[in-house]
Design a protein around this motif. Structure first.
Motif, PDB file in Angstrom:
ATOM      1  N   THR A 155       0.845  -1.195   0.000  1.00  0.00           N
ATOM      2  CA  THR A 155       0.000   0.000   0.000  1.00  0.00           C
ATOM      3  C   THR A 155       0.885   1.252   0.000  1.00  0.00           C
ATOM      4  N   ARG A 232      -0.649  -2.003   6.349  1.00  0.00           N
ATOM      5  CA  ARG A 232      -0.204  -3.107   5.503  1.00  0.00           C
ATOM      6  C   ARG A 232      -1.383  -3.892   4.926  1.00  0.00           C
ATOM      7  N   HIS A 233      -2.380  -4.198   5.787  1.00  0.00           N
ATOM      8  CA  HIS A 233      -3.459  -5.105   5.361  1.00  0.00           C
ATOM      9  C   HIS A 233      -4.739  -4.378   4.976  1.00  0.00           C
ATOM     10  N   GLY A 234      -4.836  -3.100   5.323  1.00  0.00           N
ATOM     11  CA  GLY A 234      -6.075  -2.356   5.074  1.00  0.00           C
ATOM     12  C   GLY A 234      -7.023  -2.504   6.258  1.00  0.00           C
ATOM     13  N   LEU A 276      -8.644  -4.080  -1.980  1.00  0.00           N
ATOM     14  CA  LEU A 276      -7.841  -3.124  -1.225  1.00  0.00           C
ATOM     15  C   LEU A 276      -7.960  -1.775  -1.924  1.00  0.00           C
ATOM     16  N   GLU A 278      -6.905   2.304  -1.846  1.00  0.00           N
ATOM     17  CA  GLU A 278      -6.042   3.325  -1.239  1.00  0.00           C
ATOM     18  C   GLU A 278      -6.899   4.450  -0.681  1.00  0.00           C
ATOM     19  N   TYR A 282      -5.798   5.666   6.103  1.00  0.00           N
ATOM     20  CA  TYR A 282      -5.483   4.238   5.998  1.00  0.00           C
ATOM     21  C   TYR A 282      -6.156   3.633   4.775  1.00  0.00           C
ATOM     22  N   PRO A 283      -5.493   2.665   4.130  1.00  0.00           N
ATOM     23  CA  PRO A 283      -6.165   1.955   3.041  1.00  0.00           C
ATOM     24  C   PRO A 283      -7.308   1.110   3.613  1.00  0.00           C
ATOM     25  N   ARG A 285      -9.709  -2.368   3.362  1.00  0.00           N
ATOM     26  CA  ARG A 285     -10.013  -3.678   2.782  1.00  0.00           C
ATOM     27  C   ARG A 285     -11.540  -3.741   2.761  1.00  0.00           C
TER      28      ARG A 285
END
Ligand SMILES: Nc1nc2c(ncn2[C@@H]2O[C@H](COP(=O)(O)OP(=O)(O)OP(=O)(O)O)[C@@H](O)[C@H]2O)c(=O)[nH]1
Ligand SMILES: [Mg+2]
Length: 463
Positions: A155, A232-234, A276, A278, A282-283, A285
């Motif tokens: 990300t 990192r993971h969303g 995912l 952007e 925060y991204p 999920r």
């Protein structure tokens, strides 16, 4: 040119067994079709190897020159490209380095690699270039890891965090903390050396205050762990609602592409679909789920079970439905299944059937309300995962977490014994020493072979 003579990149993967000397060569770019590929050569014999393969040679230091690459065994031209030589220590590894930008694809890079091997280099192991950069003092261990994280960043947030770490953001913090602890240890040793003085030459409060500041800074680094995980993971944003609530339509609208199947048949979505996205801070999920209802058919029932799992993982649940009754039914269905923040979304706002109050009204058809919904979710995520003030670098790796947590624990133990005076100063000082050692292992001051091997075994060849 025949294939079997060429060392394959796989053969270069020596795993954890890393020979530390010699002149190494690797294709630094990803395999596959592409305009260019970079072949990197580094080591004491790099220039001697290049002299056998590259024409013209020598090159002016750090200038790009169009060259012909020849295989010294056959004398055949294998490619032409742009070569740059870097005389050590002014190079990435600190050694003599030659980089050739050759043509990409399957054959040309492998042929250039083979030419250098026939000239006397050996295929590099995973991460061996960066490892040499660390051993030669060009990078510290945190910066070397940042290169790996930069390459692997899933990300934008992780990419920025890795770039900051490469620029030394975390190194600077850790070095400052280490410096404070070394001073603290010196204070204690001073106290230890002059035990006959009444109260000791050092005020107890001064030691306590210094240790407390370091402990707080370590805690603030550790407090970035949830943000790093979400980066990192969303953050999990789960769409929930009764069948036909417009969840998949909203999923597609937020994504900007028709990913999920949309029909007017209730129970269309069975499996959860994730994407995912952007976003700042925060991204996301974003997860589309099966409509929540007591399903009769087995596939739909399994779908509803999967929905329940995504509700349990959710940071935010978007309770979707065009009518107040739909949203109330969704709220009942998710009750007790999630700890995520609930946001009610009136879907299909372009249709007359949409009614009742909700946090946001949206239309997947006209796009109305989508930006406001995004903003609402982003604000909720900023509240849920606060970042400490003062641009504290994110902790990106378990290795860092372990070392910082160990240092934090050691300072905590030191403070406990210092405040209760339960241990003599020399004994209490061992806790501080332990904390310093933990921070040393982070930066790589302690050159322990197993730390280096563990770090670089995750790298790609050519890095
Ligand atoms: N006019 C209008 N129709 C919509 C909107 N959103 C969804 N629809 C329609 O409503 C119906 C159901 O939409 P879906 O997005 O499939 O609903 P869902 O909640 O995913 O349904 P399930 O997967 O069955 O649980 C479809 O016919 C969509 O075209 C909207 O914003 N405006
Ligand atoms: Mg659906």
């Amino acid at each position: 040119m025949s294939g079997p003579n060429w060392p394959s990149p796989a053969a270069a993967d020596l795993g954890d067994v890393v020979a530390r000397d010699g002149t190494i060569v690797a294709i630094a770019t990803a395999q596959g079709r592409g305009a260019l590929a970079t072949i990197r050569l580094s080591g004491p014999e790099a220039f001697a190897v290049a002299a056998k393969c590259i024409d013209p040679w020598p090159l002016a230091d750090r200038s790009a020159v169009l060259v012909q690459v020849r295989d010294p065994r056959s004398g055949d031209e294998v490619d032409r490209g742009i070569a740059v030589s870097y005389r050590g220590p002014r190079s990435f590894t600190g050694e003599d380095v030659v980089e050739v930008s050759a043509h990409g694809g399957a054959v040309a890079p492998a042929a250039v690699l083979a030419a250098f091997v026939h000239g006397g280099a050996r295929p590099a192991a995973r991460g061996e270039f960066t490892r040499r950069a660390v051993l030669n003092g060009k990078l510290d261990l945190l910066q070397a890891e940042a290169i790996g994280d930069l390459i692997d960043a899933p990300t934008g947030l992780l990419h920025r965090a890795a770039l900051a770490q490469l620029s030394g953001a975390l190194t600077t913090r850790i070095s400052q903390l280490r410096e404070s602890l070394v001073e603290l240890e010196a204070l204690l040793v001073y106290d230890i050396d002059f035990p006959e003085e009444d109260d000791g030459p050092i005020a107890r409060s001064r030691v306590r205050d210094a240790a407390t500041v370091v402990k707080a800074e370590l805690a603030s680094l550790l407090s970035t762990l949830p943000a790093a995980h979400v980066g990192r993971h969303g953050a999990v944003v789960t769409l929930a609602g009764v069948p036909n609530a417009g969840k998949s339509s909203l999923f597609n609208a937020l994504l900007g592409e028709a990913r999920a199947i949309v029909t007017d048949i209730p129970g269309t979505t069975r499996d959860a679909i994730e994407a995912l996205i952007e976003a700042e801070p925060y991204p996301w999920r974003l997860v589309d789920t099966a409509g929540l209802r007591a399903a009769n058919d087995l596939v739909e029932r399994l779908g509803v079970e999967i929905s329940a799992r995504w509700l349990a993982r959710a940071d935010i649940v978007l309770l979707c439905g065009p009518t107040a009754a739909d949203r109330a039914a969704a709220a009942r269905a998710v009750e007790g299944r999630t700890e995520g923040k609930l946001i009610t979304v009136r879907t299909m706002s372009d249709r007359s059937l949409a009614d009742g109050p909700a946090d946001r009204a949206v239309s997947a058809v006209t796009g109305a309300g989508l930006d406001q919904l995004r903003e609402l979710v982003n604000t909720a995520l900023a509240d849920r995962f606060p970042r400490p003030a003062g641009d504290v670098p994110l902790i990106l790796r378990a290795r860092h977490e372990v070392a910082i947590a160990a240092a934090h624990r050691a300072i905590d133990q030191f403070l406990a014994s210092w405040q209760t005076q339960s241990l003599p100063a020399p004994v209490a000082a061992t806790h501080v020493h332990h904390a310093i050692h933990s921070l040393d292992s982070l930066i790589g001051v302690v050159d322990t072979e197993d730390v280096l091997t563990r770090v670089f075994s995750r790298f790609c060849v050519g890095k």
